[in-house]
Design a protein around this motif. Structure first.
Motif, mmCIF file in Angstrom:
data_model
loop_
_atom_site.group_PDB
_atom_site.id
_atom_site.type_symbol
_atom_site.label_atom_id
_atom_site.label_comp_id
_atom_site.label_asym_id
_atom_site.label_seq_id
_atom_site.Cartn_x
_atom_site.Cartn_y
_atom_site.Cartn_z
ATOM 1 N N MET A 1 -28.137 25.142 -104.811
ATOM 2 C CA MET A 1 -26.918 27.134 -103.850
ATOM 3 C C MET A 1 -26.079 25.936 -102.925
ATOM 4 O O MET A 1 -27.059 26.103 -101.744
ATOM 5 N N SER A 2 -24.891 26.238 -102.831
ATOM 6 C CA SER A 2 -24.830 25.928 -101.257
ATOM 7 C C SER A 2 -24.627 26.917 -100.502
ATOM 8 O O SER A 2 -23.717 27.632 -100.828
ATOM 9 N N GLN A 3 -24.731 27.347 -98.947
ATOM 10 C CA GLN A 3 -23.999 28.393 -98.389
ATOM 11 C C GLN A 3 -23.379 27.951 -97.320
ATOM 12 O O GLN A 3 -23.474 26.876 -96.676
ATOM 13 N N THR A 4 -21.872 28.775 -97.139
ATOM 14 C CA THR A 4 -21.318 28.434 -96.408
ATOM 15 C C THR A 4 -21.875 29.525 -95.381
ATOM 16 O O THR A 4 -21.778 30.987 -95.103
ATOM 17 N N LYS A 5 -21.651 28.681 -93.838
ATOM 18 C CA LYS A 5 -22.021 29.229 -92.875
ATOM 19 C C LYS A 5 -20.435 30.801 -92.438
ATOM 20 O O LYS A 5 -19.123 29.538 -92.344
ATOM 21 N N MET A 6 -20.346 31.408 -91.528
ATOM 22 C CA MET A 6 -18.823 31.915 -91.321
ATOM 23 C C MET A 6 -18.650 31.504 -90.511
ATOM 24 O O MET A 6 -19.277 31.813 -89.398
#
Length: 140
Positions: A1-6
């Protein structure tokens, strides 16, 4: 699962939208409260006039705060509104009845219409004596 940075831009946009939503809801609440606020307090419809024994038989007492006249006859107590049914002016009590100072309507001592422009008699009001012997006048 990839997390995108805000990103900073996304954070500021989210914060701006949240603040706008909170301000909009607060403003809507204020408008609703303003629209639901009663413009005047409800008029008093029940008046305690004091002890019935304070009013002698045959007396006619003007109650300027109501406005009304309390009549104590041999039959008992009665009251008439002093508001002219024509346009709502307060009538004056005279030796031979009542006269409207605004448009000249005249009423007999019992409140019946003598001459217009009013087309109705003065309004009769309800008067009761409570258990303590106080007269209570009802206008509504």
């Amino acid at each position: 699962m990839s997390q995108t940075k805000m990103t900073r831009r996304d954070f500021l946009k989210l914060t701006q939208n949240a603040l706008l939503a909170v301000c909009g809801l607060a403003g809507l609440g204020g408008v609703l409260r303003y629209l639901s606020y009663p413009s005047q307090p409800p008029a008093k419809t029940e008046f305690d006039l004091g002890l019935a024994t304070d009013f002698s038989p045959g007396s006619r007492t003007v109650l300027s705060d109501v406005p009304a006249v309390l009549i104590h006859s041999q039959v008992g107590f009665s009251a008439l509104s002093l508001v002219c049914p024509h346009l709502g002016c307060t009538v004056n009590m005279t030796s031979n009845g009542f006269t409207c100072p605004c448009h000249g309507s005249r009423f007999l001592p019992d409140g019946s219409l003598r001459n217009g422009p009013a087309s109705h008699p003065l309004t009769a009001l309800r008067v009761e004596v409570n258990s303590e012997g106080h007269l209570i006048l009802f206008t509504g």
